[in-house]
Design a protein around this motif. Structure first.
Motif, PDB file in Angstrom:
ATOM      1  N   LEU A   1      50.627  83.243  85.650  1.00  0.00           N
ATOM      2  CA  LEU A   1      49.855  82.423  84.711  1.00  0.00           C
ATOM      3  C   LEU A   1      50.394  82.556  83.293  1.00  0.00           C
ATOM      4  O   LEU A   1      50.557  81.557  82.576  1.00  0.00           O
TER       5      LEU A   1
ATOM      6  N   LEU B   1      49.897  74.931  87.431  1.00  0.00           N
ATOM      7  CA  LEU B   1      48.749  75.831  87.299  1.00  0.00           C
ATOM      8  C   LEU B   1      47.753  75.618  88.438  1.00  0.00           C
ATOM      9  O   LEU B   1      47.113  76.572  88.901  1.00  0.00           O
TER      10      LEU B   1
ATOM     11  N   SER C   1      52.347  79.411  81.560  1.00  0.00           N
ATOM     12  CA  SER C   1      51.667  78.921  80.351  1.00  0.00           C
ATOM     13  C   SER C   1      52.585  79.031  79.135  1.00  0.00           C
ATOM     14  O   SER C   1      52.616  78.135  78.278  1.00  0.00           O
TER      15      SER C   1
ATOM     16  N   LEU D   1      49.053  77.362  91.435  1.00  0.00           N
ATOM     17  CA  LEU D   1      48.968  78.799  91.157  1.00  0.00           C
ATOM     18  C   LEU D   1      47.594  79.332  91.560  1.00  0.00           C
ATOM     19  O   LEU D   1      47.475  80.410  92.160  1.00  0.00           O
TER      20      LEU D   1
ATOM     21  N   TRP E   1      52.961  71.021  84.047  1.00  0.00           N
ATOM     22  CA  TRP E   1      52.250  72.295  84.056  1.00  0.00           C
ATOM     23  C   TRP E   1      50.853  72.172  84.666  1.00  0.00           C
ATOM     24  O   TRP E   1      50.301  73.165  85.166  1.00  0.00           O
TER      25      TRP E   1
ATOM     26  N   TYR F   1      56.979  77.538  90.546  1.00  0.00           N
ATOM     27  CA  TYR F   1      55.865  76.794  89.961  1.00  0.00           C
ATOM     28  C   TYR F   1      56.377  75.654  89.076  1.00  0.00           C
ATOM     29  O   TYR F   1      55.772  74.582  88.998  1.00  0.00           O
TER      30      TYR F   1
END
Length: 481
Positions: free
Chosen positions: A351, A141, A355, A144, A137, A115
């Motif tokens: 996640l 995300l 994060s 994801l 990011w 990711y």
């Protein structure tokens, strides 16, 4: 939101997969295009060694030796937990549960690490082409979420998506490889194929990176319960995956060195990273082909994310179904047979980690991607060693059509050679994660695997004392023939 219990079942989808579909999953997990453009260029840059193609030529037979025992074991054990039941039925249940915990950590690491690479790749592409500056990011995300949704769908649908992406990806690799090989920067130099240019100081790091880009080939057994003929399909898919990826990596690493010049490959890889591979395309094939190749570089990462997500979800499912992890993880979607709870668990785990790196302001490539990726490949080598030993112990005193080569010699050689590679990885761990030799990080990351193994062993002891009926089934549900 409360989901009706009728939406769940305890079994995976009805057998839908064949050799070709499983090859799509396991080769896509290796991410050939991103492994070549990103992983191999990094190998040249970090190690400073030009004999990288030889490492793939040597490593492929070692992995094939592992596949011999792995393949015959698959004829006797069909379980979505793959390595875990192999070790449980070979060495013993405590070792099996310990390996299962290591596998969960390792495969989550490789999946989550990508990711970071994907987020950086999209952000960099938009900045270069459109002048749009976006945070990595955001794209990490976003993909994801997409992977999480697809992971909850039918497994054969996922295979179709991966199949299309993989065919386009491999075609692109072949075209760029031909451009590099047919347009040598320094004449027809074959210096990268000289073993003397591999076996120099730092050779351990080359093998470590090479193992990392192979990670994923061993995942065929996780789909054993969903194949039409697991006794043959798993072994065949594994051999095809090893042959295909080894060929791609050896030829592509040679083409990369020949295309920019063996004497320049280390410097160019250090300066440009993935740009080395795409630079060959830009120079000889034009900007349009290069832009398409870069888009496929992104879809390669997507395919890897989806494939590893499916594998991790099935590990969670197998462990939940057998009572090693919470029972809820052993539920599947009644409508399509997907391991829905395991899939959601993997998505939530990813996640949280992504994060966390974003909030902490950490770097997506050299920290999130590299740290987790190297930890994952270390765990996979350790697991393969345990599986090779398990094959020998499983067949000891057991009758059957398997030969001595399949039962003892091949897995024994694989265990020895993989152990040597494991030692090399640990010895070069500071190089692999880009830290100083005395950095705590070189011990913390492999230490996570040790902690996982200890936690798994303790869990097996607790199960044996508190739930002997559950313990007795460890490594057995799913079919032992």
């Amino acid at each position: 939101m409360v989901t009706s219990a009728s939406s769940f079942t305890r079994g995976l989808a009805k057998p839908r997969l064949g050799v070709v579909q499983i090859v799509f999953f396991v080769v896509a997990a290796s991410g050939p295009l991103y492994a070549i453009a990103g992983g191999i260029s990094t190998t040249y840059a970090v190690t400073g060694i030009i004999g990288v193609p030889v490492a793939f030529i040597i490593l492929a037979p070692i992995l094939a030796l592992f596949a011999v025992g792995y393949g015959v074991m698959s004829k006797h054990i069909t379980n979505a937990g793959a390595f875990y039941p192999y070790v449980a039925n070979g060495i013993g249940r405590p070792a099996g549960v310990a390996v299962s915990f290591v596998a969960v950590v390792a495969y989550n690491c490789i999946q989550i690490g990508v990711y970071g690479l994907f987020g950086w790749s999209v952000a960099d592409f938009l900045k270069q082409k459109a002048g749009i500056d976006t945070p990595w990011w955001l794209w990490g995300l976003a993909i994801l979420l997409v992977v999480g949704v697809l992971g909850a769908m039918r497994v054969d649908l996922n295979a179709k998506v991966l199949g299309v992406v993989l065919v386009l990806e491999c075609a692109t690799i072949v075209v760029i490889d031909l451009a590099g090989l047919l347009n040598p920067a320094e004449g027809n130099s074959l210096a990268p194929l000289d073993p003397a240019n591999l076996f120099v100081t730092g050779v351990g790091a080359v093998f470590a990176f090479s193992v990392a880009v192979f990670t994923g080939f061993e995942g065929a057994a996780t789909y054993g319960e969903e194949t039409r003929d697991p006794a043959r399909t798993v072994a065949r898919a594994t051999y095809v995956a090893i042959g295909l990826t080894a060929g791609l990596y050896a030829v592509s690493s040679l083409a990369m060195a020949v295309g920019v010049g063996p004497s320049q490959i280390v410097e160019q890889a250090t300066l440009n990273g993935p740009g080395v591979f795409f630079g060959i395309s830009g120079q000889h094939l034009g900007s349009t082909v290069t832009d398409v190749a870069y888009v496929l570089f992104l879809t390669s990462q997507f395919a890897s994310l989806l494939s590893f997500h499916n594998a991790v979800a099935r590990y969670f499912f197998a462990l939940g179904r057998e009572g090693v992890l919470p029972d809820a993880l052993g539920r599947t979607n009644r409508r399509n047979g997907s391991p829905i709870v395991g899939s959601l668990t993997q998505s939530v785990t990813a996640l949280v980690v992504v994060s966390g790196f974003a909030i902490a302001g950490r770097e997506p490539i050299f920290e999130l991607f590299t740290w987790l990726g190297v930890t994952a490949s270390t765990g996979v080598v350790l697991i393969m060693i345990m599986v090779s030993i398990s094959v020998i112990m499983f067949f000891r005193g057991r009758g059957g059509p398997e030969t001595v080569w399949q039962r003892v010699i091949a897995p024994g050689l694989a265990a020895v050679l993989l152990t040597a590679i494991f030692v090399l990885i640990l010895a070069n761990f500071d190089v692999l994660v880009g830290t100083e030799e005395d950095s705590p990080l070189r011990w913390i990351l492999p230490g996570l695997l040790l902690l996982a193994a200890i936690a798994g062993f303790v869990r097996s002891v607790v199960l044996r004392r508190s739930k002997p009926a559950v313990y007795a089934k460890v490594g057995g549900i799913g079919g032992i023939h």
